[in-house]
Design an enzyme around this catalytic site. Structure first.
Site, PDB file in Angstrom:
ATOM      1  N   LYS A   1      -8.093 -24.472 -33.981  1.00  0.00           N
ATOM      2  CA  LYS A   1      -8.428 -25.451 -33.432  1.00  0.00           C
ATOM      3  C   LYS A   1      -9.821 -26.029 -34.322  1.00  0.00           C
ATOM      4  CE  LYS A   1     -10.676 -21.470 -30.892  1.00  0.00           C
ATOM      5  NZ  LYS A   1     -11.948 -20.954 -29.876  1.00  0.00           N
TER       6      LYS A   1
ATOM      7  N   TYR B   1     -38.871 -24.059 -51.708  1.00  0.00           N
ATOM      8  CA  TYR B   1     -39.510 -23.662 -49.759  1.00  0.00           C
ATOM      9  C   TYR B   1     -40.297 -22.666 -49.235  1.00  0.00           C
ATOM     10  CZ  TYR B   1     -37.626 -28.703 -49.668  1.00  0.00           C
ATOM     11  OH  TYR B   1     -36.819 -29.997 -49.925  1.00  0.00           O
TER      12      TYR B   1
HETATM   13  C1  LIG Z   1      -8.694 -18.851 -25.588  1.00  0.00           C
HETATM   14  C2  LIG Z   1      -8.542 -18.418 -27.129  1.00  0.00           C
HETATM   15  N1  LIG Z   1      -7.024 -17.595 -27.522  1.00  0.00           N
HETATM   16  C3  LIG Z   1      -7.325 -17.726 -28.769  1.00  0.00           C
HETATM   17  C4  LIG Z   1      -8.971 -17.318 -29.734  1.00  0.00           C
HETATM   18  C5  LIG Z   1      -8.658 -16.740 -30.914  1.00  0.00           C
HETATM   19  O1  LIG Z   1      -9.506 -15.820 -31.281  1.00  0.00           O
HETATM   20  P1  LIG Z   1     -10.023 -15.148 -32.774  1.00  0.00           P
HETATM   21  O2  LIG Z   1      -9.979 -16.426 -33.640  1.00  0.00           O
HETATM   22  O3  LIG Z   1     -10.721 -14.286 -32.241  1.00  0.00           O
HETATM   23  O4  LIG Z   1      -9.056 -14.994 -32.914  1.00  0.00           O
HETATM   24  C6  LIG Z   1      -8.995 -18.322 -29.264  1.00  0.00           C
HETATM   25  C7  LIG Z   1     -10.743 -19.004 -29.359  1.00  0.00           C
HETATM   26  O5  LIG Z   1     -11.915 -18.449 -29.536  1.00  0.00           O
HETATM   27  C8  LIG Z   1      -9.558 -18.539 -27.854  1.00  0.00           C
HETATM   28  O6  LIG Z   1     -10.808 -19.291 -26.671  1.00  0.00           O
END
Ligand SMILES: Cc1ncc(COP(=O)(O)O)c(C=O)c1O
Length: 358
Positions: A35, A255
């Site tokens: 994602k 800055y």
């Molecule tokens: C439902 C779910 N599963 C898995 C993950 C993966 O998490 P991580 O990046 O901490 O491994 C996420 C990330 O936020 C998530 O929301």
């Protein structure tokens, strides 16, 4: 010459990290969580590079899944937050997307929806994170209802861990206890572990792992951890020194004059700023590497540039290679100087930064 700000993405490192996740439970499967544009690494590029080997992918929303399907990714894709509107269900069915369901209202929406191909559902429980998920007391009823729907194919039971990155706490064990109690009568596969769960919690390693941050080579833990120490960084953020000047004690840099020379100081200006995604709130002293030598940020990060101390690296000059994080400098170390976590560093990289895939 083009502006040298570059994020180099190493596919071998991502594959190595995925294999490390799978190695903890060789018989289980793992969804590569890609994602948020694969945590800033490029979702389509990463998916294409690892598609042959992974069991599937996890994304946050239908737009992210569509991008992957349009790029030719045919592996399973799980929508981790399910659908936001019932209108999406037809497309989810057509594209064979897997769909998390986190509320009883969503189950009603599926029951009332008209689509032909049944959808694979991941029924999510709120086992203690209190963000998304069906309550444990309602879980059996939700499961039975879904099971009876012709619109539903297979069901996986899932939950998300709030504190797996702090293995010393009892929170994870309690979440797992709540989950197991509420699901003991249900016959379905289970998914509990994110990266930290995968790496540190044997009991969270069920049928499906969901590693995210570890794929990109960053540890979820504040301390060293045997498995996490084997991760390989997938993104190297780099740029070059574009100007050098010598300052005398008392002169200030950048800055608001937040840093003043205490000794004769050679200052290098680097083409990397907060508009590239490098955090503006990086403290004085945040590490960088210049031509392989340790250096540090002095003065405030500005939109397009930041300044580093070259006093002890006499050979460094205009054109010197600067690593902001990556192979030789862990993003998690940089993150601690910026009061943040590697997740925000990676996802914050903006499109102005040239992406190079190796
Ligand atoms: C439902 C779910 N599963 C898995 C993950 C993966 O998490 P991580 O990046 O901490 O491994 C996420 C990330 O936020 C998530 O929301």
């Amino acid at each position: 010459m083009a502006r040298p700000a570059t994020a180099t993405i190493n596919f071998d490192a991502i594959l190595h990290n995925y294999r490390l996740a799978k190695s903890v439970t060789p018989d289980q499967r793992a969804l590569a969580i890609i994602k948020a544009n694969a945590y800033g690494h490029g979702a389509v590029e990463v998916a294409n590079a690892i598609a042959d080997e992974v069991d599937g992918f996890g994304v946050a929303c239908i737009e992210e899944a569509t991008e992957l399907r349009e790029a030719g990714i045919t592996k399973p894709i799980l929508l981790l937050e399910g659908f936001f509107s019932a209108d999406e269900l037809k497309y989810i069915s057509e594209q064979s997307l897997w769909c998390a369901i986190h509320s009883l209202e969503q189950i009603d929406a599926i029951a009332n929806a008209d689509f032909t191909k049944p959808i694979n559902i991941w029924l999510k429980m709120d086992s203690g994170m209190h963000r998304l998920g069906v309550q444990p007391a309602d879980f059996q009823q939700a499961f039975d209802k879904l099971k009876a729907l012709p619109q539903v194919a297979d069901i996986v039971l899932m939950s998300h861990l709030s504190s797996a990155d702090e293995p010393e706490l009892s929170v994870t064990a309690e979440q797992i206890r709540v989950f197991d109690t509420a699901t003991k009568a249900l016959d379905a596969e289970i998914s509990l572990a994110n990266s930290a769960g995968t790496l540190a919690h044997t009991d969270a390693r069920r049928d499906w792992l969901r590693p995210g941050i570890m794929l990109y080579g960053a540890t979820p833990f504040a301390q060293s951890q045997a498995l996490a120490d084997q991760l390989k960084p997938a993104m190297t953020l780099s740029s070059e020194v574009i100007a050098v000047r010598d300052l005398t004690p008392g002169e200030a840099v950048g800055y608001s004059c937040t840093w003043r020379c205490e000794r004769p100081t050679r200052v290098g200006t680097v083409a990397m700023g907060y508009a590239d995604g490098y955090p503006r709130h990086a403290k004085n002293g945040t590490p960088v590497i210049v031509d392989g030598q340790p250096s540090k940020i002095i003065g405030r990060v500005s939109m397009d540039m930041l300044t580093v101390d070259l006093t002890d690296i006499p050979d460094a000059n205009v054109g010197s290679y600067v690593e902001l994080w990556g192979e030789n400098l862990a993003a998690s170390e940089v993150a601690t100087y910026c009061d943040t976590i590697p997740y925000t560093l990676f996802t914050g990289i903006t499109r102005r930064v040239h992406k190079k895939y190796i």
